[in-house]
Design a protein around this motif. Sequence first.
Motif, mmCIF file in Angstrom:
data_model
loop_
_atom_site.group_PDB
_atom_site.id
_atom_site.type_symbol
_atom_site.label_atom_id
_atom_site.label_comp_id
_atom_site.label_asym_id
_atom_site.label_seq_id
_atom_site.Cartn_x
_atom_site.Cartn_y
_atom_site.Cartn_z
ATOM 1 N N THR A 137 -29.587 1.556 14.126
ATOM 2 C CA THR A 137 -30.359 0.739 13.180
ATOM 3 C C THR A 137 -29.537 0.524 11.911
ATOM 4 O O THR A 137 -28.560 1.221 11.658
ATOM 5 C CB THR A 137 -31.677 1.430 12.791
ATOM 6 O OG1 THR A 137 -31.366 2.583 12.015
ATOM 7 C CG2 THR A 137 -32.501 1.798 14.004
ATOM 8 N N MET A 138 -29.970 -0.453 11.130
ATOM 9 C CA MET A 138 -29.292 -0.753 9.876
ATOM 10 C C MET A 138 -29.288 0.477 8.962
ATOM 11 O O MET A 138 -28.292 0.771 8.322
ATOM 12 C CB MET A 138 -29.960 -1.950 9.189
ATOM 13 C CG MET A 138 -29.227 -2.389 7.960
ATOM 14 S SD MET A 138 -27.551 -2.912 8.351
ATOM 15 C CE MET A 138 -27.659 -4.585 7.856
ATOM 16 N N MET A 139 -30.408 1.205 8.911
ATOM 17 C CA MET A 139 -30.511 2.399 8.075
ATOM 18 C C MET A 139 -29.491 3.448 8.496
ATOM 19 O O MET A 139 -28.792 4.021 7.661
ATOM 20 C CB MET A 139 -31.933 2.978 8.145
ATOM 21 C CG MET A 139 -32.081 4.289 7.408
ATOM 22 S SD MET A 139 -31.909 4.150 5.622
ATOM 23 C CE MET A 139 -33.538 3.598 5.207
ATOM 24 N N GLU A 140 -29.370 3.721 9.810
ATOM 25 C CA GLU A 140 -28.413 4.707 10.297
ATOM 26 C C GLU A 140 -26.985 4.288 9.976
ATOM 27 O O GLU A 140 -26.154 5.106 9.595
ATOM 28 C CB GLU A 140 -28.591 4.920 11.803
ATOM 29 C CG GLU A 140 -29.879 5.639 12.142
ATOM 30 C CD GLU A 140 -30.237 5.537 13.610
ATOM 31 O OE1 GLU A 140 -29.800 4.609 14.281
ATOM 32 O OE2 GLU A 140 -30.994 6.411 14.067
ATOM 33 N N GLU A 141 -26.714 2.994 10.132
ATOM 34 C CA GLU A 141 -25.379 2.485 9.822
ATOM 35 C C GLU A 141 -25.075 2.669 8.338
ATOM 36 O O GLU A 141 -23.986 3.099 7.956
ATOM 37 C CB GLU A 141 -25.265 1.010 10.210
ATOM 38 C CG GLU A 141 -23.877 0.447 9.960
ATOM 39 C CD GLU A 141 -23.771 -1.008 10.381
ATOM 40 O OE1 GLU A 141 -23.080 -1.749 9.688
ATOM 41 O OE2 GLU A 141 -24.384 -1.389 11.406
ATOM 42 N N GLU A 142 -26.049 2.350 7.481
ATOM 43 C CA GLU A 142 -25.855 2.502 6.042
ATOM 44 C C GLU A 142 -25.617 3.961 5.663
ATOM 45 O O GLU A 142 -24.771 4.260 4.830
ATOM 46 C CB GLU A 142 -27.061 1.958 5.282
ATOM 47 C CG GLU A 142 -27.160 0.450 5.309
ATOM 48 C CD GLU A 142 -28.454 -0.061 4.687
ATOM 49 O OE1 GLU A 142 -29.206 0.731 4.083
ATOM 50 O OE2 GLU A 142 -28.699 -1.272 4.807
ATOM 51 N N ARG A 148 -24.372 6.354 7.594
ATOM 52 C CA ARG A 148 -23.042 6.723 8.089
ATOM 53 C C ARG A 148 -21.957 6.201 7.145
ATOM 54 O O ARG A 148 -21.022 6.914 6.794
ATOM 55 C CB ARG A 148 -22.842 6.171 9.502
ATOM 56 C CG ARG A 148 -21.526 6.556 10.150
ATOM 57 C CD ARG A 148 -21.385 5.959 11.543
ATOM 58 N NE ARG A 148 -21.754 4.554 11.651
ATOM 59 C CZ ARG A 148 -20.979 3.533 11.243
ATOM 60 N NH1 ARG A 148 -19.828 3.755 10.689
ATOM 61 N NH2 ARG A 148 -21.384 2.284 11.394
ATOM 62 N N ILE A 149 -22.095 4.959 6.711
ATOM 63 C CA ILE A 149 -21.107 4.361 5.811
ATOM 64 C C ILE A 149 -21.122 5.067 4.458
ATOM 65 O O ILE A 149 -20.066 5.357 3.882
ATOM 66 C CB ILE A 149 -21.359 2.842 5.670
ATOM 67 C CG1 ILE A 149 -21.008 2.148 6.993
ATOM 68 C CG2 ILE A 149 -20.547 2.249 4.523
ATOM 69 C CD1 ILE A 149 -21.461 0.700 7.084
ATOM 70 N N LEU A 150 -22.326 5.375 3.947
ATOM 71 C CA LEU A 150 -22.416 6.097 2.677
ATOM 72 C C LEU A 150 -21.758 7.477 2.773
ATOM 73 O O LEU A 150 -21.086 7.907 1.838
ATOM 74 C CB LEU A 150 -23.877 6.245 2.251
ATOM 75 C CG LEU A 150 -24.479 5.048 1.540
ATOM 76 C CD1 LEU A 150 -25.985 5.230 1.383
ATOM 77 C CD2 LEU A 150 -23.825 4.836 0.188
ATOM 78 N N PHE A 151 -21.971 8.164 3.884
ATOM 79 C CA PHE A 151 -21.315 9.459 4.080
ATOM 80 C C PHE A 151 -19.797 9.306 4.039
ATOM 81 O O PHE A 151 -19.104 10.083 3.383
ATOM 82 C CB PHE A 151 -21.711 10.087 5.427
ATOM 83 C CG PHE A 151 -22.778 11.121 5.315
ATOM 84 C CD1 PHE A 151 -22.571 12.304 4.647
ATOM 85 C CD2 PHE A 151 -24.010 10.909 5.899
ATOM 86 C CE1 PHE A 151 -23.558 13.258 4.547
ATOM 87 C CE2 PHE A 151 -25.012 11.851 5.809
ATOM 88 C CZ PHE A 151 -24.788 13.035 5.130
ATOM 89 N N ALA A 152 -19.294 8.321 4.746
ATOM 90 C CA ALA A 152 -17.846 8.108 4.790
ATOM 91 C C ALA A 152 -17.293 7.788 3.404
ATOM 92 O O ALA A 152 -16.267 8.352 2.991
ATOM 93 C CB ALA A 152 -17.515 6.992 5.778
#
Length: 142
Positions: free
Chosen positions: A3-8, A10-14
Amino acid sequence: METMMEEEIRILFAKTSAKMRKDYADSLREVNIYVGQDHLLWQLWRKDGATQTELSELMGCEPPTLTNMVKKLEAYGLVTRKKDASDARVTRVFLTEKGSALEYPIEEIWRNHQKKMLNGISEEDRLTLKRLLLQIDNNLKI
Protein backbone atom coordinates in the motif's frame (compact mmCIF):
# COMPACT_ATOMS: atom_id res chain seq x y z
CA MET A 1 0.69 -5.56 -3.15
CA GLU A 2 2.28 -2.83 -1.08
CA THR A 3 0.00 0.00 0.00
CA MET A 4 0.98 3.63 -0.35
CA MET A 5 1.28 3.91 3.46
CA GLU A 6 3.68 0.93 3.67
CA GLU A 7 5.75 2.33 0.82
CA GLU A 8 5.93 5.74 2.52
CA ILE A 9 7.00 4.17 5.84
CA ARG A 10 9.69 2.11 4.10
CA ILE A 11 10.99 5.19 2.28
CA LEU A 12 10.92 7.27 5.48
CA PHE A 13 12.91 4.57 7.28
CA ALA A 14 15.50 4.54 4.52
CA LYS A 15 15.81 8.33 4.41
CA THR A 16 15.91 8.68 8.19
CA SER A 17 18.45 5.89 8.54
CA ALA A 18 20.74 7.48 5.95
CA LYS A 19 20.51 10.90 7.64
CA MET A 20 21.12 9.42 11.09
CA ARG A 21 24.16 7.47 9.89
CA LYS A 22 25.67 10.50 8.12
CA ASP A 23 25.11 12.78 11.10
CA TYR A 24 26.55 10.18 13.44
CA ALA A 25 29.53 9.49 11.17
CA ASP A 26 30.27 13.22 11.00
CA SER A 27 30.24 13.41 14.81
CA LEU A 28 32.56 10.42 15.21
CA ARG A 29 35.04 11.96 12.79
CA GLU A 30 35.65 14.59 15.50
CA VAL A 31 37.46 11.84 17.45
CA ASN A 32 38.93 10.24 14.30
CA ILE A 33 36.95 7.02 14.27
CA TYR A 34 34.22 5.56 12.06
CA VAL A 35 30.77 4.11 12.67
CA GLY A 36 31.15 0.61 14.11
CA GLN A 37 34.54 1.27 15.63
CA ASP A 38 32.81 2.99 18.55
CA HIS A 39 30.85 -0.21 19.18
CA LEU A 40 34.07 -2.23 19.35
CA LEU A 41 35.61 0.28 21.77
CA TRP A 42 32.43 0.16 23.86
CA GLN A 43 32.71 -3.62 24.13
CA LEU A 44 36.30 -3.23 25.32
CA TRP A 45 35.34 -0.54 27.86
CA ARG A 46 33.00 -3.17 29.28
CA LYS A 47 35.44 -6.11 28.98
CA ASP A 48 39.02 -5.18 28.20
CA GLY A 49 41.04 -8.15 27.02
CA ALA A 50 38.14 -9.91 25.30
CA THR A 51 39.04 -12.43 22.63
CA GLN A 52 38.46 -11.60 19.01
CA THR A 53 35.91 -14.43 18.89
CA GLU A 54 34.01 -12.99 21.85
CA LEU A 55 34.03 -9.53 20.26
CA SER A 56 32.79 -10.88 16.95
CA GLU A 57 29.88 -12.60 18.70
CA LEU A 58 29.05 -9.60 20.90
CA MET A 59 29.03 -7.28 17.90
CA GLY A 60 27.16 -9.67 15.62
CA CYS A 61 29.73 -9.45 12.86
CA GLU A 62 31.82 -11.94 10.93
CA PRO A 63 35.32 -12.70 12.29
CA PRO A 64 37.11 -11.21 9.22
CA THR A 65 35.14 -7.97 9.65
CA LEU A 66 36.14 -7.81 13.31
CA THR A 67 39.77 -8.56 12.47
CA ASN A 68 39.89 -5.70 9.98
CA MET A 69 38.31 -3.33 12.50
CA VAL A 70 40.81 -4.35 15.19
CA LYS A 71 43.71 -3.85 12.77
CA LYS A 72 42.51 -0.31 11.98
CA LEU A 73 42.06 0.58 15.64
CA GLU A 74 45.48 -0.88 16.35
CA ALA A 75 46.98 1.30 13.60
CA TYR A 76 45.29 4.33 15.25
CA GLY A 77 46.95 3.36 18.54
CA LEU A 78 43.63 2.70 20.29
CA VAL A 79 43.96 -1.04 20.89
CA THR A 80 46.64 -3.69 21.01
CA ARG A 81 46.44 -7.43 20.37
CA LYS A 82 48.18 -10.04 22.47
CA LYS A 83 48.24 -13.82 22.38
CA ASP A 84 46.49 -15.47 25.29
CA ALA A 85 48.95 -16.61 27.97
CA SER A 86 47.43 -20.09 28.24
CA ASP A 87 46.41 -20.67 24.58
CA ALA A 88 48.55 -19.19 21.80
CA ARG A 89 45.73 -19.79 19.28
CA VAL A 90 43.62 -17.18 21.04
CA THR A 91 44.15 -13.44 20.51
CA ARG A 92 42.94 -10.95 23.07
CA VAL A 93 42.27 -7.28 22.39
CA PHE A 94 43.21 -4.61 24.92
CA LEU A 95 42.59 -0.90 25.04
CA THR A 96 45.57 1.40 25.02
CA GLU A 97 45.59 4.52 27.18
CA LYS A 98 44.52 6.47 24.09
CA GLY A 99 41.60 4.06 23.50
CA SER A 100 40.49 4.27 27.12
CA ALA A 101 40.59 8.06 26.96
CA LEU A 102 37.96 8.08 24.19
CA GLU A 103 35.24 6.65 26.42
CA TYR A 104 33.89 9.98 27.69
CA PRO A 105 34.09 11.86 24.35
CA ILE A 106 32.33 9.04 22.49
CA GLU A 107 29.64 8.68 25.14
CA GLU A 108 29.09 12.44 24.86
CA ILE A 109 28.67 12.05 21.08
CA TRP A 110 26.12 9.29 21.71
CA ARG A 111 24.18 11.46 24.18
CA ASN A 112 24.17 14.47 21.83
CA HIS A 113 23.12 12.36 18.85
CA GLN A 114 20.27 10.79 20.80
CA LYS A 115 19.18 14.19 22.12
CA LYS A 116 19.16 15.62 18.58
CA MET A 117 17.16 12.69 17.19
CA LEU A 118 14.52 12.81 19.93
CA ASN A 119 14.18 16.59 20.14
CA GLY A 120 10.50 17.56 20.40
CA ILE A 121 9.28 13.99 20.98
CA SER A 122 7.38 13.44 24.23
CA GLU A 123 8.35 10.74 26.70
CA GLU A 124 5.17 8.83 25.86
CA ASP A 125 5.92 8.96 22.13
CA ARG A 126 9.52 7.90 22.81
CA LEU A 127 8.25 4.79 24.60
CA THR A 128 5.89 4.06 21.71
CA LEU A 129 8.70 4.57 19.21
CA LYS A 130 10.95 2.22 21.15
CA ARG A 131 8.23 -0.43 21.34
CA LEU A 132 7.55 -0.16 17.60
CA LEU A 133 11.24 -0.30 16.67
CA LEU A 134 11.71 -3.39 18.83
CA GLN A 135 8.74 -5.01 17.07
CA ILE A 136 10.17 -4.14 13.64
CA ASP A 137 13.56 -5.48 14.71
CA ASN A 138 11.90 -8.70 15.89
CA ASN A 139 9.94 -8.98 12.61
CA LEU A 140 13.18 -8.76 10.64
CA LYS A 141 15.07 -11.43 12.59
CA ILE A 142 16.02 -14.33 10.46
